[in-house]
Scaffold this active site. Structure first.
Site, mmCIF file in Angstrom:
data_model
loop_
_atom_site.group_PDB
_atom_site.id
_atom_site.type_symbol
_atom_site.label_atom_id
_atom_site.label_comp_id
_atom_site.label_asym_id
_atom_site.label_seq_id
_atom_site.Cartn_x
_atom_site.Cartn_y
_atom_site.Cartn_z
ATOM 1 N N CYS A 89 -25.027 1.875 28.864
ATOM 2 C CA CYS A 89 -26.377 1.350 29.043
ATOM 3 C C CYS A 89 -27.260 1.910 27.926
ATOM 4 C CB CYS A 89 -26.918 1.791 30.396
ATOM 5 S SG CYS A 89 -28.703 1.659 30.516
ATOM 6 N N CYS A 94 -27.331 -3.537 32.310
ATOM 7 C CA CYS A 94 -27.196 -2.385 33.200
ATOM 8 C C CYS A 94 -27.615 -2.795 34.614
ATOM 9 C CB CYS A 94 -28.065 -1.236 32.707
ATOM 10 S SG CYS A 94 -28.117 0.141 33.876
ATOM 11 N N GLU A 104 8.441 28.523 49.444
ATOM 12 C CA GLU A 104 7.914 28.291 48.088
ATOM 13 C C GLU A 104 7.158 26.962 48.063
ATOM 14 O OE1 GLU A 104 11.370 28.137 45.561
ATOM 15 O OE2 GLU A 104 12.200 29.979 46.398
ATOM 16 N N CYS A 150 -33.332 4.858 31.765
ATOM 17 C CA CYS A 150 -32.558 4.321 32.895
ATOM 18 C C CYS A 150 -32.548 5.328 34.044
ATOM 19 C CB CYS A 150 -31.131 4.023 32.451
ATOM 20 S SG CYS A 150 -30.102 3.409 33.791
ATOM 21 N N LYS A 175 7.363 18.548 54.142
ATOM 22 C CA LYS A 175 6.422 17.788 53.323
ATOM 23 C C LYS A 175 5.011 17.757 53.908
ATOM 24 C CE LYS A 175 7.726 15.198 50.370
ATOM 25 N NZ LYS A 175 8.656 14.436 49.592
ATOM 26 N N LYS A 193 6.286 23.412 47.006
ATOM 27 C CA LYS A 193 7.127 22.401 46.359
ATOM 28 C C LYS A 193 6.280 21.669 45.332
ATOM 29 C CE LYS A 193 10.375 18.638 47.288
ATOM 30 N NZ LYS A 193 9.818 17.647 46.375
ATOM 31 N N TYR A 239 12.578 28.254 40.016
ATOM 32 C CA TYR A 239 12.790 28.505 41.444
ATOM 33 C C TYR A 239 14.244 28.740 41.832
ATOM 34 C CZ TYR A 239 13.619 23.462 41.216
ATOM 35 O OH TYR A 239 14.061 22.219 40.864
HETATM 36 S S1 IVH Z 1 15.068 23.965 45.335
HETATM 37 C C1 IVH Z 1 19.103 22.785 46.450
HETATM 38 N N1 IVH Z 1 12.594 24.801 45.076
HETATM 39 O O1 IVH Z 1 12.136 19.294 44.698
HETATM 40 C C2 IVH Z 1 17.749 23.180 46.102
HETATM 41 N N2 IVH Z 1 13.073 22.528 44.555
HETATM 42 O O2 IVH Z 1 14.422 17.522 46.267
HETATM 43 C C3 IVH Z 1 17.112 22.218 45.219
HETATM 44 N N3 IVH Z 1 11.158 21.247 43.767
HETATM 45 O O3 IVH Z 1 14.122 17.878 42.370
HETATM 46 C C4 IVH Z 1 15.801 22.491 44.774
HETATM 47 N N4 IVH Z 1 9.694 22.871 43.887
HETATM 48 O O4 IVH Z 1 12.495 19.461 41.405
HETATM 49 C C5 IVH Z 1 13.425 23.761 44.961
HETATM 50 N N5 IVH Z 1 10.458 25.668 44.875
HETATM 51 C C6 IVH Z 1 11.297 24.643 44.760
HETATM 52 C C7 IVH Z 1 10.880 23.363 44.301
HETATM 53 C C8 IVH Z 1 11.810 22.329 44.223
HETATM 54 C C9 IVH Z 1 9.886 21.601 43.573
HETATM 55 C C10 IVH Z 1 11.714 19.892 43.527
HETATM 56 C C11 IVH Z 1 12.914 19.917 42.635
HETATM 57 C C12 IVH Z 1 13.895 18.942 43.209
HETATM 58 C C13 IVH Z 1 13.244 18.482 44.449
HETATM 59 C C14 IVH Z 1 14.224 18.663 45.592
#
Ligand code: IVH
Length: 668
Positions: free
Chosen positions: A429, A413, A117, A434, A319, A119, A231
């Site tokens: 200006c 200007c 998913e 211009c 990340k 993030k 999520y």
């Molecule tokens: S799962 C134990 N799914 O990321 C599972 N988190 O550090 C916890 N976040 O504060 C979260 N998208 O706000 C999950 N698809 C996603 C997410 C997600 C964003 C954020 C969430 C949380 C942080 C986790």
């Protein structure tokens, strides 16, 4: 209607409105027009006024209007909201998979099923529904206890106040978790409005989302364009699940919006491939993400894996490269835009941010410079969100040597020497001729989404204006191949290509021309709206403020800007000159009053058997719709003929509705 009748009708209306909200926001495929929706809402408001005793907090009329709070109450989460451990490389992510297999006594070559998913970079919240009704919404806080933001959460349009019961029985209790965020376009608009009213700007979409949700006055939150993707779940009573994928699908059926980009993956390699694909598209998603969350799909396995130190063993956040970096400001310059506004720009030591080298960054306006106390020579934290222009987040004060110099926008200007006038936060200006304004206007006119004159970019525009070949936009249409070839770095061939592109641009659709004119506050979408209402340029020119404001989403600001633009003699002259040069300004062909497809965007893929592509396009346009060649978030329907291509795939990924040719025929 008798008492019983009113009560029954109120309940019917609420259910119907909830359902249409769901079709609109979650499935992105409305079945009724905005006007019909409004009628249902108006009827409900009227009946509730008759019977205020029947108003409940779960009525769709009750999203906004609660009075401000003194402070937030706190909410303890039944099950703590955990955080995720991170990985940054492929090796670390493979290691995560190996650890899981070791823990579960699986062999190295078995595949674990995952769900990947995006993030989202926003703010985590938990929403509690009891018997399908929204009871409480809270922030994550420290994971154990958060703030009660129920009234604010309720203002988010995409969030249901009542779960949909049409497809799945509603659970007795559901704690559902998701991320509140702001889309990049909405973030830009929000900051533009704040700039215009002299309010401090939000540093990024995340801060804007957090700042908006944590408002004591829900009336303010209601005006902010918040959105949410769910999520996961906390505690649930009256329903059980076997997999994360099943959870996501069920949430969606209950009317809780999930990210259409979520994907089940067989084995870690697929998840890593997904990470790469999403990474490549990161700049065009329309919202900020900072990684991909990879979760073990099977909930039994999740349970066996358990949690260590507040992070689950069954999930990881892989990340992306950070979008922030530190660098030094070499100098600060004023850049003059096409409306004459001077924008301070930091020229920096080049630095790579998320794969792109950045050496310029906007400082927005003088107020922002003062507020952040940015000086030439400063070390700064710079950030780039999606395709938003890079910006300075803050100064790293500890690195100051004392030699840094404060900056003030000039009184003259920098391009034409005319006086600079201060209007609210803006410095403008006053020179009508211009060249900076002209260059920017030409560049905008020729840009891809406007008249799409390929090859007429910044460098060439610069030369054309400096050499006096272009003094008005319409002069573009009188350029000759010889004039172009005589310019620096212009070969015969490329000159001819540009002449051809200029020639083709004469046929461009009306909305593009209107957008190309560079009317303040009239972006591409607004230009389309204007054209759908005023089919010809003449109609638009003679439109009054009331006519303009009749269009949904057009407020006084845009209306006045349009009127001011066409009220200016020089602008009308320029339009006449463009017409004289052969620009067609083709009026929109309109059939009937207002087409049944007004505002709808279609994309065709595969072979159609009842129409040629051109005929299908003609049909859609005659009914007020629009046909686009590529699928995006703005697409309403993809019509898939025989052997549909990659567009159908893209539509699936984006959650755009796909219909067959027969369904399309029924529709028209
Ligand atoms: S799962 C134990 N799914 O990321 C599972 N988190 O550090 C916890 N976040 O504060 C979260 N998208 O706000 C999950 N698809 C996603 C997410 C997600 C964003 C954020 C969430 C949380 C942080 C986790």
């Amino acid at each position: 209607m008798d008492k019983k009748g009113v009560e029954k009708r109120i309940n019917e209306l609420r259910e119907e409105i909830d359902y249409h909200n769901y079709l609109y926001y979650v499935l992105d495929s409305p079945e009724i027009s905005d006007a019909e929706y409004d009628r249902l809402m108006q009827e409900l408001i009227r009946l509730e006024n008759e019977r205020p005793d029947l108003i409940t907090p779960y009525s769709p009329t009750q999203r906004v209007g609660a009075p401000p709070l003194e402070e937030f109450a706190s909410v303890t989460h039944t099950i703590p909201m955990l955080s995720l451990s991170n990985t940054e490389t492929e090796e670390e992510t493979m290691e995560f998979d190996k650890r899981i297999k070791r823990f579960l006594h699986l062999s190295e070559n078995e595949y674990v099923e995952y769900v990947a998913e995006p993030k989202l970079d926003g703010l985590a919240v938990e929403v509690v529904y009891e018997e399908g009704r929204l009871k409480v919404g809270s922030t994550r806080g420290d994971g154990f206890t958060g703030e009660d933001v129920t009234l604010n959460i309720k203002t988010i349009r995409t969030l249901p106040l009542n779960l949909i019961k049409k497809y799945e029985a509603r659970p007795a209790r559901l704690e559902v978790r998701g991320e509140v965020f702001i889309r990049l376009q909405d973030f830009r608009d929000l900051n533009r409005h704040r700039e215009e009213s002299g309010e401090p700007l939000f540093a990024n979409p995340r801060n804007a989302a957090a700042g908006s949700l944590r408002q004591l006055d829900p009336g303010i939150t209601a005006k902010r364009p918040l959105d949410i993707f769910f999520y996961g779940i906390g505690e649930i009573a009256g329903r059980s699940f076997e997999t994360q994928w099943e959870i996501l699908n069920t949430l969606k059926r209950w009317g809780l919006k999930t990210n259409p980009l979520n994907k089940p993956c067989n084995g870690i390699r697929e998840a890593i491939e997904y990470y790469r694909e999403i990474g490549n598209r990161r700049d065009s998603l329309g919202f900020e993400i900072d990684g991909v969350v990879i979760k073990v799909n099977n909930l039994d396995l999740q349970g066996r894996l358990g949690t260590v130190a507040r992070s689950p063993r069954w999930a990881v956040a892989y990340k992306f490269e950070p979008r922030q970096a530190t660098t030094r400001i070499l100098k600060i310059e004023a850049q003059v835009g096409r409306t004459g506004i001077l924008t301070p720009v930091a020229i920096m030591e080049p630095v790579k941010i998320g794969g792109v080298t950045v050496s310029r960054s906007t400082l927005h306006n003088q107020d922002e410079i003062n507020r952040k106390d940015v000086r030439a020579g400063d070390w700064v934290l710079v950030q780039r969100a999606g395709d938003v222009i890079p910006e300075v987040v803050k100064v790293i004060i500890s690195k100051r040597s004392g030699k840094e110099t404060p900056y003030k926008l000039p009184d003259e200007c920098p391009v034409c020497g005319s006086d600079v006038l201060k209007e609210d936060v803006y410095y403008r200006c006053t020179g009508i001729n211009c060249p900076a304004q002209l260059k920017e206007r030409v560049r905008h006119f020729a840009s891809r989404r406007a008249m799409d004159i390929e090859g007429l970019g910044e460098k060439l525009t610069e030369q054309l204006v400096d050499k006096g070949l272009v003094k008005n936009i319409s002069d573009i249409y009188y350029l000759t191949k010889d004039q172009l070839s005589a310019l620096e770095r212009m070969a015969d061939k490329s000159s001819q290509n540009i002449i051809d592109a200029i020639e083709w641009s004469k046929e461009k659709e009306l909305y593009r021309i209107i957008y190309a004119l560079g009317i303040r506050h009239v972006g591409e979408q607004t230009a389309k709206l204007l054209v759908s209402e005023f089919a010809s340029i003449e109609d638009l020119i003679s439109a009054g403020e009331d006519d303009l404001m009749k269009i949904e989403t057009i407020g006084p600001e845009i209306a006045q800007s349009v009127i001011r633009f066409f009220g200016e003699k020089n602008n009308l002259k320029e339009i006449e000159r463009l017409k004289g040069a052969g620009v067609k300004f083709p009026p929109l062909q309109r059939v009937k009053e207002k087409g049944i497809l007004t505002g709808r965007v279609f994309v065709f893929t595969g072979t159609l058997h009842s129409f040629t592509r051109d005929k299908a396009k003609e049909k859609v346009e005659s009914l007020g719709g629009h046909v686009s060649s590529s699928v995006s978030e703005n697409t309403d329907f993809v019509v898939a003929g025989k052997d549909p291509g990659s567009k159908a795939q893209k539509a699936k990924e984006l959650g755009v509705k796909i219909i067959t040719e027969d369904e399309f025929i029924k529709m028209i």
